[in-house]
Design a protein around this motif. Structure first.
Motif, PDB file in Angstrom:
ATOM      1  N   GLU A 163       0.827  -1.197   0.000  1.00  0.00           N
ATOM      2  CA  GLU A 163       0.000   0.000   0.000  1.00  0.00           C
ATOM      3  C   GLU A 163       0.869   1.257   0.000  1.00  0.00           C
ATOM      4  OE1 GLU A 163      -3.766   1.975   2.432  1.00  0.00           O
ATOM      5  OE2 GLU A 163      -2.985  -0.009   2.983  1.00  0.00           O
ATOM      6  N   GLY A 164       0.523   2.188  -0.895  1.00  0.00           N
ATOM      7  CA  GLY A 164       1.272   3.432  -0.996  1.00  0.00           C
ATOM      8  C   GLY A 164       2.377   3.418  -2.027  1.00  0.00           C
ATOM      9  N   ASP A 165       2.706   2.243  -2.595  1.00  0.00           N
ATOM     10  CA  ASP A 165       3.692   2.175  -3.669  1.00  0.00           C
ATOM     11  C   ASP A 165       3.089   2.761  -4.946  1.00  0.00           C
ATOM     12  OD1 ASP A 165       5.536   0.964  -2.011  1.00  0.00           O
ATOM     13  OD2 ASP A 165       5.074  -1.073  -2.671  1.00  0.00           O
ATOM     14  N   LEU A 166       3.943   3.100  -5.912  1.00  0.00           N
ATOM     15  CA  LEU A 166       3.510   3.690  -7.177  1.00  0.00           C
ATOM     16  C   LEU A 166       3.863   2.753  -8.325  1.00  0.00           C
ATOM     17  CD1 LEU A 166       2.519   6.189  -8.877  1.00  0.00           C
ATOM     18  CD2 LEU A 166       4.937   6.871  -8.970  1.00  0.00           C
ATOM     19  N   PHE A 167       2.876   2.520  -9.225  1.00  0.00           N
ATOM     20  CA  PHE A 167       3.129   1.722 -10.427  1.00  0.00           C
ATOM     21  C   PHE A 167       2.765   2.575 -11.636  1.00  0.00           C
ATOM     22  CE2 PHE A 167       2.681  -1.257 -13.814  1.00  0.00           C
ATOM     23  CZ  PHE A 167       3.522  -2.318 -13.492  1.00  0.00           C
ATOM     24  N   LEU A 168       3.719   2.747 -12.571  1.00  0.00           N
ATOM     25  CA  LEU A 168       3.534   3.591 -13.747  1.00  0.00           C
ATOM     26  C   LEU A 168       3.510   2.760 -15.024  1.00  0.00           C
ATOM     27  CD1 LEU A 168       3.547   6.283 -15.372  1.00  0.00           C
ATOM     28  CD2 LEU A 168       6.062   6.241 -15.177  1.00  0.00           C
ATOM     29  N   PHE A 169       2.459   2.924 -15.823  1.00  0.00           N
ATOM     30  CA  PHE A 169       2.422   2.387 -17.185  1.00  0.00           C
ATOM     31  C   PHE A 169       2.921   3.484 -18.121  1.00  0.00           C
ATOM     32  CE2 PHE A 169      -0.554  -0.602 -15.296  1.00  0.00           C
ATOM     33  CZ  PHE A 169      -0.304  -1.779 -15.997  1.00  0.00           C
ATOM     34  N   SER A 170       4.186   3.416 -18.530  1.00  0.00           N
ATOM     35  CA  SER A 170       4.752   4.379 -19.478  1.00  0.00           C
ATOM     36  C   SER A 170       4.641   3.779 -20.880  1.00  0.00           C
ATOM     37  CB  SER A 170       6.212   4.679 -19.134  1.00  0.00           C
ATOM     38  OG  SER A 170       6.732   5.650 -20.009  1.00  0.00           O
ATOM     39  N   SER A 171       3.395   3.556 -21.279  1.00  0.00           N
ATOM     40  CA  SER A 171       3.143   2.837 -22.529  1.00  0.00           C
ATOM     41  C   SER A 171       1.690   3.022 -22.921  1.00  0.00           C
ATOM     42  CB  SER A 171       3.430   1.338 -22.353  1.00  0.00           C
ATOM     43  OG  SER A 171       2.667   0.826 -21.268  1.00  0.00           O
ATOM     44  N   LYS A 172       1.401   2.734 -24.174  1.00  0.00           N
ATOM     45  CA  LYS A 172       0.036   2.725 -24.676  1.00  0.00           C
ATOM     46  C   LYS A 172      -0.446   1.282 -24.711  1.00  0.00           C
ATOM     47  CE  LYS A 172      -2.673   3.730 -28.839  1.00  0.00           C
ATOM     48  NZ  LYS A 172      -2.614   4.232 -30.247  1.00  0.00           N
ATOM     49  N   THR A 173      -1.693   1.054 -24.320  1.00  0.00           N
ATOM     50  CA  THR A 173      -2.248  -0.291 -24.382  1.00  0.00           C
ATOM     51  C   THR A 173      -2.666  -0.595 -25.818  1.00  0.00           C
ATOM     52  OG1 THR A 173      -3.050  -0.133 -22.117  1.00  0.00           O
ATOM     53  CG2 THR A 173      -4.019  -1.852 -23.498  1.00  0.00           C
ATOM     54  N   ILE A 174      -2.092  -1.640 -26.382  1.00  0.00           N
ATOM     55  CA  ILE A 174      -2.423  -2.038 -27.744  1.00  0.00           C
ATOM     56  C   ILE A 174      -3.855  -2.563 -27.762  1.00  0.00           C
ATOM     57  CG2 ILE A 174      -1.862  -3.675 -29.594  1.00  0.00           C
ATOM     58  CD1 ILE A 174       1.046  -3.573 -28.573  1.00  0.00           C
ATOM     59  N   PRO A 175      -4.676  -2.132 -28.742  1.00  0.00           N
ATOM     60  CA  PRO A 175      -6.056  -2.636 -28.811  1.00  0.00           C
ATOM     61  C   PRO A 175      -6.109  -4.158 -28.766  1.00  0.00           C
ATOM     62  CG  PRO A 175      -5.745  -0.863 -30.380  1.00  0.00           C
ATOM     63  CD  PRO A 175      -4.390  -1.142 -29.792  1.00  0.00           C
ATOM     64  N   GLY A 176      -6.987  -4.666 -27.900  1.00  0.00           N
ATOM     65  CA  GLY A 176      -7.096  -6.102 -27.696  1.00  0.00           C
ATOM     66  C   GLY A 176      -6.505  -6.546 -26.364  1.00  0.00           C
ATOM     67  N   ASN A 177      -5.631  -5.694 -25.791  1.00  0.00           N
ATOM     68  CA  ASN A 177      -4.980  -6.042 -24.521  1.00  0.00           C
ATOM     69  C   ASN A 177      -5.612  -5.342 -23.324  1.00  0.00           C
ATOM     70  OD1 ASN A 177      -3.153  -7.576 -25.957  1.00  0.00           O
ATOM     71  ND2 ASN A 177      -1.610  -5.964 -26.062  1.00  0.00           N
ATOM     72  N   GLU A 178      -6.699  -4.608 -23.558  1.00  0.00           N
ATOM     73  CA  GLU A 178      -7.278  -3.790 -22.490  1.00  0.00           C
ATOM     74  C   GLU A 178      -7.673  -4.613 -21.268  1.00  0.00           C
ATOM     75  OE1 GLU A 178      -8.194  -1.727 -26.415  1.00  0.00           O
ATOM     76  OE2 GLU A 178      -8.309  -3.777 -25.641  1.00  0.00           O
ATOM     77  N   LYS A 179      -8.320  -5.770 -21.489  1.00  0.00           N
ATOM     78  CA  LYS A 179      -8.787  -6.589 -20.359  1.00  0.00           C
ATOM     79  C   LYS A 179      -7.635  -7.022 -19.471  1.00  0.00           C
ATOM     80  CE  LYS A 179     -12.968  -8.536 -22.488  1.00  0.00           C
ATOM     81  NZ  LYS A 179     -13.627  -9.802 -22.933  1.00  0.00           N
ATOM     82  N   ASP A 180      -6.536  -7.443 -20.102  1.00  0.00           N
ATOM     83  CA  ASP A 180      -5.396  -7.930 -19.319  1.00  0.00           C
ATOM     84  C   ASP A 180      -4.749  -6.800 -18.523  1.00  0.00           C
ATOM     85  OD1 ASP A 180      -5.706 -10.537 -20.263  1.00  0.00           O
ATOM     86  OD2 ASP A 180      -4.497 -10.139 -22.039  1.00  0.00           O
ATOM     87  N   VAL A 181      -4.654  -5.623 -19.133  1.00  0.00           N
ATOM     88  CA  VAL A 181      -4.056  -4.481 -18.432  1.00  0.00           C
ATOM     89  C   VAL A 181      -4.955  -4.037 -17.275  1.00  0.00           C
ATOM     90  CG1 VAL A 181      -3.386  -2.063 -18.658  1.00  0.00           C
ATOM     91  CG2 VAL A 181      -2.732  -3.717 -20.424  1.00  0.00           C
ATOM     92  N   ILE A 182      -6.258  -3.965 -17.521  1.00  0.00           N
ATOM     93  CA  ILE A 182      -7.190  -3.551 -16.461  1.00  0.00           C
ATOM     94  C   ILE A 182      -7.179  -4.549 -15.313  1.00  0.00           C
ATOM     95  CG2 ILE A 182      -9.653  -3.248 -15.937  1.00  0.00           C
ATOM     96  CD1 ILE A 182      -9.923  -1.994 -18.736  1.00  0.00           C
ATOM     97  N   ARG A 183      -7.018  -5.833 -15.626  1.00  0.00           N
ATOM     98  CA  ARG A 183      -6.939  -6.841 -14.562  1.00  0.00           C
ATOM     99  C   ARG A 183      -5.747  -6.556 -13.649  1.00  0.00           C
ATOM    100  NH1 ARG A 183      -6.423 -10.998 -17.570  1.00  0.00           N
ATOM    101  NH2 ARG A 183      -8.660 -11.440 -17.745  1.00  0.00           N
ATOM    102  N   ILE A 184      -4.619  -6.194 -14.233  1.00  0.00           N
ATOM    103  CA  ILE A 184      -3.436  -5.868 -13.439  1.00  0.00           C
ATOM    104  C   ILE A 184      -3.688  -4.616 -12.590  1.00  0.00           C
ATOM    105  CG2 ILE A 184      -1.068  -4.998 -13.619  1.00  0.00           C
ATOM    106  CD1 ILE A 184      -0.657  -6.905 -15.948  1.00  0.00           C
ATOM    107  N   ILE A 185      -4.296  -3.607 -13.198  1.00  0.00           N
ATOM    108  CA  ILE A 185      -4.574  -2.364 -12.463  1.00  0.00           C
ATOM    109  C   ILE A 185      -5.477  -2.646 -11.259  1.00  0.00           C
ATOM    110  CG2 ILE A 185      -5.745  -0.129 -12.616  1.00  0.00           C
ATOM    111  CD1 ILE A 185      -4.751   0.042 -15.514  1.00  0.00           C
ATOM    112  N   ASN A 186      -6.498  -3.457 -11.454  1.00  0.00           N
ATOM    113  CA  ASN A 186      -7.401  -3.788 -10.348  1.00  0.00           C
ATOM    114  C   ASN A 186      -6.699  -4.612  -9.269  1.00  0.00           C
ATOM    115  OD1 ASN A 186      -9.881  -2.502 -10.989  1.00  0.00           O
ATOM    116  ND2 ASN A 186     -10.244  -3.994 -12.602  1.00  0.00           N
ATOM    117  N   ASN A 187      -5.835  -5.529  -9.692  1.00  0.00           N
ATOM    118  CA  ASN A 187      -5.073  -6.307  -8.705  1.00  0.00           C
ATOM    119  C   ASN A 187      -4.225  -5.385  -7.832  1.00  0.00           C
ATOM    120  OD1 ASN A 187      -6.116  -8.687  -9.681  1.00  0.00           O
ATOM    121  ND2 ASN A 187      -4.291  -9.278 -10.818  1.00  0.00           N
ATOM    122  N   PHE A 188      -3.568  -4.418  -8.462  1.00  0.00           N
ATOM    123  CA  PHE A 188      -2.755  -3.474  -7.700  1.00  0.00           C
ATOM    124  C   PHE A 188      -3.634  -2.599  -6.807  1.00  0.00           C
ATOM    125  CE2 PHE A 188       0.810  -3.746 -10.986  1.00  0.00           C
ATOM    126  CZ  PHE A 188       1.637  -4.462 -10.142  1.00  0.00           C
TER     127      PHE A 188
END
Length: 555
Positions: free
Chosen positions: A325-350
């Motif tokens: 808790e309190g750590d920072l995670f940065l996505f310095s990238s664009k999500t390629i179309p089709g990968n949205e679900k996998d990226v959002i799953r990671i964001i929710n896990n964090f």
């Protein structure tokens, strides 16, 4: 008039983004000498290609014409341009040319298959050239999101072609060569018959931004973080990895790279002299002992890949590291179309762990490696080609790019995978259609997209599977009752009786009614039992499963 011609044939990357593979030919129809540009891969998804490891172009036409291939040229080291070299080299057998950084990556892929380093020949940049049959080819530097990206100047007896590869017009890319408009104008001055051009960002209405713009914003973000900082980007974006590492170093943090692909790219950049001042990194073992507020991790997995470091960190510990808790995670990238679900799953896990996630929705922390619409128009003006041939884009991208060319009075042709284009005349024409399918690497075996293997796998996933076994004695009489094994199906259906018992009862009745013509014919037994299982299951559970019938006979 000469009956020789120039042909262009996309086998991958035209009508899709990724899996790039292009063929150029010169000579009499059907006898042209050939060169291949790029051998890339695409990545599967669980919906359409479950269990598949990677996807690349079907090179059957090239294999049939193997004796005519002079060479393979790789424009840059992204997976969708170089990822299939190890899988295709043996079947093509032609020498591979690439610049030093790309060659380093390609050699690593070929080494996995036991090929020597001599398989890939290191090329120098323009004005040095390579003779390949009737072609003279030079690597023309251009900026992109990976070092030493190059367009190709392809000279033929009937004129000059320029194949851009992937590119952006960046005057300050930080790592690698800047776009040099004067050099491109000089190369184009003798006249360019055709510009074969990247189309990925044709719909983006504003000029592209420089890599140099993201550094200050990332530095501010990292400096303001109170605890552990973790950032992810494309492993191949060496400039971005360096920007992230520099930001961490300026904030007094030790830098640790997590993920094999990330380390491999940085090692290749250092080995080939592309990177000379990358901040010192620490091992994962040493990182574990560093206070969290003094550490920055740069990790793989910006597209949500399940096995990459980002996904594994989101699920718990990875290499002894864990986000809190309190750590920072940065996505310095664009999500390629089709990968949205996998990226959002990671964001929710964090999020569940109390980690603060920052993505690129603000536009501060990522810039694209591809030319936007105005940049494409600018390159057209610099090169002044007679013909524009859009490539590397979905059909809508290619079509829009043709419109852009025609709006400026240039001929444009929409060529998708398998469409062989004759570039010899004043206007491009379709010369031939080639079957341009896909090849799947499924485990260690290459299979065709039309072989039915993946289709059957999808059908089993959707419908479940029933295995029926029946034994017949020497007199062709059933020995006991048939039995069923169910996979992926509910235990009970509408009758509230166990589904397996309902199926076995109906199958027993079928065998009891069967005459000699059926009992002596395995095909008829299989056909009848398959029909019974599917019909009974439809009545019980509303699905028709896939059915395998095993008929055993006592001799």
């Amino acid at each position: 008039m000469s009956n020789e011609r120039i042909i262009y044939l996309p086998l991958g990357g035209a009508g899709e983004i990724g899996m790039n593979c292009y063929v150029y030919g010169y000579g009499k129809p059907g006898e042209e000498r050939l060169i291949v540009v790029d051998l890339g891969v695409a990545f599967p998804d669980m919906d359409t290609t479950p269990g598949v490891d990677i996807i690349f172009a079907d090179i059957a036409w090239l294999v049939e014409n193997r004796a005519r291939i002079e060479a393979v040229f790789i424009t840059h080291a992204h997976e969708d341009h170089v990822g299939a070299v190890g899988h295709c080299f043996e079947r093509l057998g032609a020498p591979i040319y690439a610049r030093a950084f790309t060659a380093n990556i390609a050699r690593g892929k070929l080494a996995e298959y036991g090929y020597s380093e001599d398989t890939v020949r290191t090329a120098s940049k323009w004005p040095e050239t390579i003779k390949a049959g009737p072609f003279t080819v030079g690597f023309l530097p251009i900026s992109h999101s990976i070092p030493e990206s190059s367009g190709l100047v392809i000279d033929t007896p009937q004129g000059r072609l320029i194949h851009t590869g992937d590119f952006k017009l960046d005057a300050q890319p930080l790592v690698g060569e800047a776009f040099d408009p004067d050099l491109w104008a000089e190369v184009s001055a003798p006249g360019v018959r055709a510009l074969i051009c990247d189309s990925t960002n044709v719909f983006s209405p504003n000029p592209g931004r420089s890599e140099v713009e993201v550094g200050p914003e990332i530095e501010k973000l990292v400096a303001s973080a109170p605890q552990l900082v973790v950032a992810t980007t494309f492993a191949s974006n060496v400039a971005r990895v360096k920007t992230l590492a520099d930001a961490g170093s300026k904030a007094g943090r030790s830098i640790c790279l997590l993920g094999r692909a990330m380390r491999r790219m940085i090692e290749a950049a250092i080995e080939t002299g592309v990177l000379t001042d990358f901040p010192r990194v620490v091992s994962t073992e040493d990182a574990a002992a560093i206070p969290r507020e003094n550490l920055m991790l740069i990790v793989t997995g910006s597209q949500g890949e399940r096995r990459a470091a980002s996904a594994q960190l989101s699920r718990g510990k990875y290499n002894g590291m864990e986000l809190k808790e309190g750590d920072l995670f940065l996505f310095s990238s664009k999500t390629i179309p089709g990968n949205e679900k996998d990226v959002i799953r990671i964001i929710n896990n964090f999020s569940e762990r109390g980690v603060d996630v920052v993505d690129d929705s603000s536009g501060k922390y990522h810039v694209s490696g591809h030319a936007n619409g105005p940049d494409l128009a600018r390159l057209h003006e610099i090169v002044q080609p007679q013909i524009v041939v859009p490539m590397h884009g979905e059909h809508r991208h290619l079509r829009e790019h043709v419109k852009l060319a025609k709006s400026k009075g240039r001929a444009g042709v929409l060529a998708v995978n398998g469409m062989m284009i004759d570039l010899s005349g004043n206007e491009p024409t379709v010369a031939q259609w080639i079957d341009a399918g896909r090849t799947y690497l499924d485990g260690s075996v290459q299979i065709g997209a039309m072989d039915g293997i993946v289709r059957d796998r999808i059908r089993m996933a959707l419908n479940g599977h029933v295995v029926v076994t029946v034994i017949l004695d020497e007199d062709d009489e059933p020995l006991g009752e048939p039995w069923c094994e169910l996979k992926g199906l509910p235990e009970t259906g509408r009758s509230h009786a166990p589904l397996v018992e309902v199926l076995e009862e109906d199958l027993s009745q079928f065998l009891g009614r069967a005459g000699d013509k059926t009992l002596t014919d395995d095909d008829k037994i299989e056909e009848g039992m398959r029909r019974i299982v599917r019909n009974t299951a439809q009545n019980e559970i509303g699905k028709k499963p896939e059915v395998t019938v095993v008929v055993s006979r006592l001799s």
